[in-house]
Design a protein around this motif. Structure first.
Motif, PDB file in Angstrom:
ATOM      1  N   PRO A  91      -6.562  13.975  -7.827  1.00  0.00           N
ATOM      2  CA  PRO A  91      -7.246  12.567  -7.978  1.00  0.00           C
ATOM      3  C   PRO A  91      -6.131  11.136  -8.386  1.00  0.00           C
ATOM      4  O   PRO A  91      -5.964  11.752  -9.661  1.00  0.00           O
ATOM      5  CB  PRO A  91      -8.060  12.500  -7.767  1.00  0.00           C
ATOM      6  CG  PRO A  91      -8.846  13.792  -8.659  1.00  0.00           C
ATOM      7  CD  PRO A  91      -7.133  14.584  -8.232  1.00  0.00           C
ATOM      8  N   GLU A  92      -4.976  10.861  -7.530  1.00  0.00           N
ATOM      9  CA  GLU A  92      -3.798   9.372  -8.451  1.00  0.00           C
ATOM     10  C   GLU A  92      -3.845   8.387  -8.209  1.00  0.00           C
ATOM     11  O   GLU A  92      -4.148   8.442  -7.046  1.00  0.00           O
ATOM     12  CB  GLU A  92      -2.609  10.467  -8.964  1.00  0.00           C
ATOM     13  CG  GLU A  92      -2.866  11.741 -10.157  1.00  0.00           C
ATOM     14  CD  GLU A  92      -2.404  11.160 -10.834  1.00  0.00           C
ATOM     15  OE1 GLU A  92      -2.449   9.888 -11.426  1.00  0.00           O
ATOM     16  OE2 GLU A  92      -2.981  12.632 -12.326  1.00  0.00           O
ATOM     17  N   SER A  93      -3.272   6.700  -8.558  1.00  0.00           N
ATOM     18  CA  SER A  93      -2.852   6.834  -7.966  1.00  0.00           C
ATOM     19  C   SER A  93      -1.901   7.107  -6.726  1.00  0.00           C
ATOM     20  O   SER A  93      -1.033   7.335  -7.275  1.00  0.00           O
ATOM     21  CB  SER A  93      -2.571   5.497  -8.385  1.00  0.00           C
ATOM     22  OG  SER A  93      -2.821   4.974  -9.680  1.00  0.00           O
ATOM     23  N   GLY A  94      -2.234   5.623  -5.637  1.00  0.00           N
ATOM     24  CA  GLY A  94      -1.457   6.283  -4.644  1.00  0.00           C
ATOM     25  C   GLY A  94      -1.506   7.476  -3.406  1.00  0.00           C
ATOM     26  O   GLY A  94      -1.036   7.883  -2.175  1.00  0.00           O
ATOM     27  N   VAL A  95      -2.645   7.677  -3.652  1.00  0.00           N
ATOM     28  CA  VAL A  95      -3.385   8.710  -3.192  1.00  0.00           C
ATOM     29  C   VAL A  95      -4.133   7.737  -1.400  1.00  0.00           C
ATOM     30  O   VAL A  95      -4.349   6.445  -1.577  1.00  0.00           O
ATOM     31  CB  VAL A  95      -4.882   8.785  -2.824  1.00  0.00           C
ATOM     32  CG1 VAL A  95      -5.502  10.647  -1.862  1.00  0.00           C
ATOM     33  CG2 VAL A  95      -4.264  10.238  -4.533  1.00  0.00           C
TER      34      VAL A  95
END
Lengths: 287, 287
Positions: free
Chosen positions: A151-155
């Motif tokens: 889970p990270e920004s940009g998913v």
DNA sequence: CATTTCGTTTCATATATCGTAATGCTTGTC
DNA sequence: GACAAGCATTACGATATATGAAACGAAATG
């Protein structure tokens, strides 16, 4: 009362779908730029390194063409070469994202309540915004090691086949919703049809109860609760979501406890962000 | 003992600088792709929205050309239009970065010790990696509201004029360091010269004491301490840094307390990441 | 050692891109 | 409300440019 599937199709029928039916190569678009960006977009968490011929094969391009495009991308610093000569995304690609993160600085104010939700539920709490036919996560809070994916920004994920996406759809008003549904139906006919029932129900539920749920619709092993937050002053539609591993998500807990809590938290968070006062709150008119 | 400026220039002299002296338009590079990417790179935290003519002016392009390129970028979803018709970065740009974040999942293990440092110092703690002639921050920990700028993944800065950059340079070995310095000297002759003394001293200090400091070299009001962490198995050079507002950073504290603490923390963190065992530890030979 | 695969380069060709100029839109001013 | 000015977009011909075939060298594979 018609069923949800019929409803959703009626809504989509009311949307104008002005996609120009993709007449081969659009004269007005720059094909070279498209191809270069398509190379960058090939990468994912499972595709770390791509060889010249692999890229050529996937995009249906000549190997010589790919060689030149990649050389350009390396020159610009967005690709780098690994020991085997294959291409990888270079960290500099992050610099392109920075302005978006900086422009959504209000995220930081929402992190404390997000952390509370994450700890309370044991899940992963995210903020997602709508872009065209997808959602993009812009903030993640939770224990990132406990999930199979990263889970990270940009998913990114689908609008019509995920809790986050459906909560975002519920933020669209009237004709805008119809148009978006028409667009989605044209782009993904089969998926749209098979998920129509759930999508219609979720949109309605977001508007009446303030949240919706999804049991593996997107990622098979993830149960998600999502709630629409609102529209920012510069036009971004934002949703708050919480994802749980399926085995640890009893349905009753999700529906009767977590969902209402998320809706409640969202109510407070709407006052903390730059959301324009509007019909984003649940309990408003049907469409 | 020669002075640092002389030393750094000697090092740079030993580097081959194979930059092809930029002979106008390189036939082997795709100019259209370059221009499109240059448009995306124009944005920053202070440049949120750019009009067609503004883009054309900055890049020296024809307005009609920009119109077409931007149309393409909008079509791809990386730009969006604001109410005035100007172009903004679209959130989807984040999706390009995601693979890099996913590939550096080890960052998450370093967050707890980073948080400790941030709370102890009251500053902002970052991880940065080297890309060509810059560093790029890949992780930020701290209170993001207390800084004038927005600390986020994707912040970039100069290698030869910042603590992070100098710590990264100190990770280069022998000829690789010489080559990099030669490259930097050619690209930024004036800056290289005026900061040569500090850069040489910082590289040496990173290798002997395990950290270096900077007092406003990059951002005028920020004092920074940085320490080299190491090189990952896929070749990324990583540094750990801590930034403080100048007014709250007494020199003695920075030099005698924070610096050594950072170096100590780095020692522990080297065991937590995927760093290849190598000459990254301080106390090694001079070059 | 032979053979295949791959990446790059060269080069001629086709074409996609560019810039000029005209059009249409919005904005601002009187 | 009308006019003017600025800006973005479109059309279209000229040309620079990207493309693909073929050849080359290198590296992996048998």
């Amino acid at each position: 009362m018609t069923d949800g599937r019929t409803t959703l199709n009626q809504w989509a029928d009311a949307g104008r779908c002005d996609l120009p039916r993709d007449t081969g190569t659009d004269q007005a678009l720059s094909s070279t730029l498209i191809r270069g960006l398509e190379i960058l977009a090939l990468y994912s968490d499972s595709e770390i390194s791509l060889s010249n011929s692999e890229i050529a094969r996937r995009l249906g391009l000549n190997r010589a063409t790919v060689s030149r495009l990649c050389k350009t991308l390396v020159h610009m610093g967005y690709l780098r070469r690994d020991p085997k000569g294959a291409f990888r995304l270079a960290p500099r690609i992050l610099s392109l994202s920075y302005p978006v993160l900086a422009a959504t600085r209000w995220r930081h104010r929402l992190v404390p309540p997000m952390r509370e939700l994450a700890e309370m539920s044991g899940g992963n709490v995210t903020l997602a915004v709508m872009t065209d036919d997808q959602f993009v996560q812009i903030q993640n809070v939770g224990n990132p090691t406990s999930f199979p994916h990263v889970p990270e920004s940009g998913v990114t994920g689908p609008l019509h086949r995920s809790a986050s996406g459906r909560a975002l759809l519920s933020l669209l008003e009237g004709q805008a919703l119809f148009d978006k549904l028409a667009e989605l139906r044209q782009k993904f006919p089969a998926e749209f049809e098979s998920h129509a029932e759930l999508t219609a129900a979720s949109i309605t539920r977001c508007r009446t109860e303030g949240f919706c749920t999804s049991y593996g619709d997107w990622r098979a092993n993830i149960v998600a609760v999502s709630t629409p937050l609102g529209v920012t002053d510069d036009g971004l539609r934002v949703a708050l979501s919480c994802g749980l591993p399926r085995f640890s998500a009893r349905e009753e807990y999700v529906e009767k406890d977590l969902g209402p809590r998320m809706a409640e938290a969202a109510k407070a968070m709407r006052l903390m962000g730059p959301f324009v006062p509007g019909p984003a709150e649940p309990g408003r008119a049907a469409i």
